[in-house]
Design an enzyme around this catalytic site. Structure first.
Site, PDB file in Angstrom:
ATOM      1  CB  CYS A   2      24.205  15.269  36.738  1.00 42.03           C
ATOM      2  SG  CYS A   2      24.140  13.484  36.703  1.00 42.03           S
ATOM      3  NE  ARG A  27      22.624  19.679  40.531  1.00 43.55           N
ATOM      4  CZ  ARG A  27      21.399  20.033  40.886  1.00 43.55           C
ATOM      5  NH1 ARG A  27      21.219  21.069  41.653  1.00 43.55           N
ATOM      6  NH2 ARG A  27      20.355  19.357  40.469  1.00 43.55           N
ATOM      7  CD1 TRP A  74      25.942  10.978  42.940  1.00 42.93           C
ATOM      8  CD2 TRP A  74      24.019  10.267  42.081  1.00 42.93           C
ATOM      9  NE1 TRP A  74      25.387  10.085  43.829  1.00 42.93           N
ATOM     10  CE2 TRP A  74      24.202   9.640  43.333  1.00 42.93           C
ATOM     11  CE3 TRP A  74      22.870   9.965  41.359  1.00 42.93           C
ATOM     12  CZ2 TRP A  74      23.282   8.736  43.865  1.00 42.93           C
ATOM     13  CZ3 TRP A  74      21.949   9.069  41.892  1.00 42.93           C
ATOM     14  CH2 TRP A  74      22.168   8.469  43.133  1.00 42.93           C
ATOM     15  CG  ASN A 100      20.185  16.343  36.959  1.00 45.17           C
ATOM     16  OD1 ASN A 100      20.328  15.218  37.447  1.00 45.17           O
ATOM     17  ND2 ASN A 100      19.757  17.370  37.665  1.00 45.17           N
ATOM     18  N   GLY A 101      19.065  13.472  35.427  1.00 41.47           N
ATOM     19  CA  GLY A 101      17.789  12.755  35.549  1.00 41.47           C
ATOM     20  C   GLY A 101      17.891  11.377  34.936  1.00 41.47           C
ATOM     21  CD  GLU A 483      20.546  15.687  60.596  1.00 41.46           C
ATOM     22  OE1 GLU A 483      19.842  14.808  60.070  1.00 41.46           O
ATOM     23  OE2 GLU A 483      21.282  16.441  59.954  1.00 41.46           O
ATOM     24  CE  LYS A 487      24.340  15.645  58.139  1.00 39.12           C
ATOM     25  NZ  LYS A 487      22.972  16.073  57.994  1.00 39.12           N
ATOM     26  CD  GLU A 490      24.712  12.896  55.167  1.00 36.10           C
ATOM     27  OE1 GLU A 490      24.237  12.591  54.068  1.00 36.10           O
ATOM     28  OE2 GLU A 490      24.282  13.852  55.826  1.00 36.10           O
ATOM     29  CG  HIS A 506      12.129  -2.191  74.494  1.00 40.56           C
ATOM     30  ND1 HIS A 506      11.466  -3.052  75.344  1.00 40.56           N
ATOM     31  CD2 HIS A 506      11.861  -0.948  74.940  1.00 40.56           C
ATOM     32  CE1 HIS A 506      10.812  -2.348  76.258  1.00 40.56           C
ATOM     33  NE2 HIS A 506      11.041  -1.057  76.036  1.00 40.56           N
ATOM     34  CE  LYS A 610      23.107  20.551  50.020  1.00 40.07           C
ATOM     35  NZ  LYS A 610      23.247  20.211  51.431  1.00 40.07           N
TER      36      LYS A 610
HETATM   37  C1  AGP Z   1      21.538  15.376  54.397  1.00 44.51           C
HETATM   38  O1  AGP Z   1      22.741  15.432  55.059  1.00 44.51           O
HETATM   39  C2  AGP Z   1      21.469  14.475  53.285  1.00 44.51           C
HETATM   40  N1  AGP Z   1      22.554  14.588  52.414  1.00 44.51           N
HETATM   41  C3  AGP Z   1      20.119  14.112  52.698  1.00 44.51           C
HETATM   42  O2  AGP Z   1      19.565  13.236  53.620  1.00 44.51           O
HETATM   43  C4  AGP Z   1      19.111  15.224  52.374  1.00 44.51           C
HETATM   44  O3  AGP Z   1      18.655  15.827  53.538  1.00 44.51           O
HETATM   45  C5  AGP Z   1      17.945  14.606  51.593  1.00 44.51           C
HETATM   46  O4  AGP Z   1      18.410  14.073  50.391  1.00 44.51           O
HETATM   47  C6  AGP Z   1      16.818  15.569  51.338  1.00 44.51           C
HETATM   48  O5  AGP Z   1      17.225  16.665  50.578  1.00 44.51           O
HETATM   49  P1  AGP Z   1      16.321  17.948  50.445  1.00 44.51           P
HETATM   50  O6  AGP Z   1      16.212  18.573  51.792  1.00 44.51           O
HETATM   51  O7  AGP Z   1      17.028  18.818  49.466  1.00 44.51           O
HETATM   52  O8  AGP Z   1      14.982  17.494  49.951  1.00 44.51           O
END
Ligand code: AGP
Length: 615
Positions: A2, A27, A74, A100-101, A483, A487, A490, A506, A610
């Site tokens: 959040c 966030r 969030w 937040n948390g 990666e 991408k 997500e 395999h 984020k």
């Molecule tokens: C990346 O595109 C993601 N949204 C996510 O995997 C991110 O890299 C992960 O949550 C780790 O975040 P950080 O690098 O802030 O620790």
């Protein structure tokens, strides 16, 4: 997770809160809300959905006040509805809190408070905080009541509270997720992250764990949870607020992809000598004697940062000849890891606040490991917990999908590998010099790699309606396949798998059917011919190949890929160990353009946040 913002000053309050929330929306965007105090009364406006929905509410029911707080959510506990949107109130409606948390013992507290007559109207864990502070209220003000309430809370939380009964006071408390306090001219800001307040001030103090800030018009008093004063000097944050804007790009993600030449240059600059090949990383605070003494490296990270860690394993083993393990933060801490004083724990995290990575780092250091963080956010939690930090100077990354943070992490890992190798005497000088030269060339080469953008925009049309995609790579480029798949998943919600190209036969080969997009990283790295073999296997089964290669190898691939739908995308030639940085650019752009074509919310994909500050 959040986003939180608070303001006490002379500017019109609501625009400061709403603009702050806009910069924090990455966030969380399940709901948004503000609470302000005016003439001794708390006024709350909230709405489920994005900030624009809250703005509609504010348009219909305008409000203003003397000081206030805001929140973008969030969701963890409770649906993203209006009643679950922050700020939350006590029974009287005179105490409000944003959070937040997670308050882990909220059920027990809720039962206790309900038995004492408190009425709850949300499904959230946060609401217990408002009622707890209400119960602990005496005649000594909000901060004292919050202090008493804090003794009952378990879990990780950042809390910001105001009350109509303590005018001109904002109280913030941190146990885990970040809280920053901005100091302007006769004005004060509270936020969960720097971009929320950068437009107003760059003088920023960072709350540590178990610390509170009591903000009044006279200034800010920092204390621990017991009330003992803490000295805190604000730091000057150099980030330019313009860097956190879209600067004409349609999305933050695209802007951040195109910022990579600059971000990489900033991360390298001043840290290398082209003449000697030496790297200078004093900020790591681990002397050559410590680095020379380590016999193992453990990399701890999550998500995209974990993929950087996989590349890092390759780099550190190749360059410094030290064995490396790479672990997910969430796995490492619960598997009784074998770590001692000769282990270097490297926590990689863009935000510096990822709970799983922080937990893993704490476990490693508890077991005696030396530690270093690779992080993008100055003053974040990880930078205060690790012995030293190699900052990635990527600037604020707002798009939820990490891009420039990743490529700068790769560069930081190069620097770390060289530092370890040079301290141990295991990196030949010629290799050091060659890699430093390559790093210096990287910004220009990324610039060139970005020229594939138009071709990718066009070819993304053929992926847009696919259900699945396969990404293949070998060696140091295998993590780039992972990666690329992450991408795409997500931000476009297309199912994608990343695999080592040699492993395809395999199992994953069973997925290949007519026209399945197979994105292959075919680098000029000694494994090129083997990857061409894997391409043939995929092609023979109907796969539609998109090969990402170097200019030098592109003609060879163009001969193999004569099918109408196949494509070859080329990035500049470079040393195999820096190629992953260049190979990343096309996979980022593929995900971006496919998501845009599918009409997805690129910067704020569903269900994500984020920084993930909960386990
Ligand atoms: C990346 O595109 C993601 N949204 C996510 O995997 C991110 O890299 C992960 O949550 C780790 O975040 P950080 O690098 O802030 O620790």
């Amino acid at each position: 997770m959040c986003g939180i913002v608070g303001y006490l000053g002379h500017k019109p309050l609501v625009p400061v809160l709403v603009e702050g929330l806009r910069r924090l929306e990455y966030r969380g965007y399940d709901s948004a809300g503000i609470a302000v105090v005016r003439d001794g009364t708390v006024h709350v406006r909230r709405s489920p959905g994005k900030l624009s929905k809250l703005e509609e509410v504010l348009g219909r029911e305008p409000v203003d006040g003397e000081f206030g707080i805001g929140h973008t959510r969030w969701a963890t506990h409770g649906r993203p509805s209006e009643e679950n949107a922050h700020p939350h109130r006590d029974c009287s409606g005179r105490i409000v809190v944003v959070h937040n948390g997670i308050v882990e013992n909220y059920l027990e507290l809720r039962q206790e408070l309900t038995a004492q007559g408190h009425r709850f109207c949300t499904e959230t864990d946060t609401e217990v905080v408002a009622h707890l502070v209400e119960r602990e209220w005496r005649d000594d003000g909000l901060a004292a009541a919050v202090r008493r309430a804090l003794t009952r809370l378990r879990g990780l939380f950042a809390l910001v509270l105001i009350s109509a009964d303590d005018p001109g006071t904002i109280v913030a408390a941190r146990n885990g997720p970040p809280v920053v306090i901005g100091m302007g001219e006769d004005e004060y800001f509270v936020a969960s992250d720097i971009p929320a307040i950068l437009a107003h001030t760059r003088e920023i103090a960072f709350l540590d764990d178990q610390e509170m800030a009591v903000v009044t018009r006279e200034g800010v008093a920092f204390t621990d949870f017991a009330g003992a004063a803490r000295e805190k000097t604000p730091q000057h944050v150099a980030w330019d607020p313009v860097m956190a804007e879209k600067a004409g790009y349609r999305h933050f993600m695209l802007k951040e992809i195109f910022e990579q030449p600059l971000a990489v240059r900033e991360t390298i600059i001043g840290r290398t000598s082209a003449e000697t090949g030496h790297v200078f990383l004093e900020e790591m605070k681990l002397g050559a004697d410590v680095l020379a003494g380590i016999d193992r490296v453990v990399i701890l990270a999550c998500g995209t940062s974990w993929h950087a860690g996989l590349v890092g394993k390759f780099l550190i083993e190749q360059i410094a000849r030290v064995p490396v393990e790479v672990d997910y933060g969430s796995e490492f801490r619960y598997r009784r890891p074998i770590v001692d004083g000769r282990t270097l724990a490297v926590a990689i995290t863009q935000s510096g606040e990822t709970a799983d990575t922080l937990g893993a780092l704490r476990e490693a250091t508890r077991l005696g490991a030396r530690s270093v963080a690779i992080c993008n956010v100055v003053g974040s939690m990880v930078t205060r917990e690790a012995e030293g930090t190699i900052y990635t100077h990527a600037g604020p990354e707002i798009g939820v999908a990490s891009t420039k943070a990743f490529t700068t992490q790769l560069v930081a890992l190069h620097l770390l590998a060289l530092a370890i190798g040079q301290a141990r005497g295991t990196t030949p000088e010629e290799l050091s010099r060659a890699l430093v030269r390559e790093l210096d060339q990287l910004p220009i080469r990324i610039e060139e790699a970005l020229q594939v953008n138009d071709a990718i925009e066009e070819l993304s049309a053929s992926i847009q309606n696919r259900r699945d995609c396969l990404y293949l790579g070998r060696g140091v480029n295998y993590p780039i396949a992972l990666e690329g798949a992450l991408k795409l998943k997500e931000i476009s919600y297309i199912h994608a798998e990343g695999y080592p190209a040699g492993e395809m036969k395999h199992g994953p080969i069973a997925l290949i059917e007519e026209d399945l997009p197979v994105i292959v990283l075919a680098a000029d790295d000694g494994l090129f011919e083997k990857v061409v073999g894997n391409i043939q296997e995929a092609k023979a089964r109907g796969g539609r190949i998109i090969a990402i290669t170097t200019h030098g190898q592109a003609p060879a691939l163009e001969q193999v890929l004569t099918g109408g739908q196949d494509a070859v995308l080329a990035v500049p030639d470079a040393h195999p160990l820096v190629l992953p940085v260049l190979m990343t650019v096309p996979v980022q752009l593929i995900a971006y353009h496919v998501a845009v074509r599918r009409g997805c919310d690129v910067d704020q994909p569903r269900n994500l946040a984020k920084s993930v500050t909960v386990e």
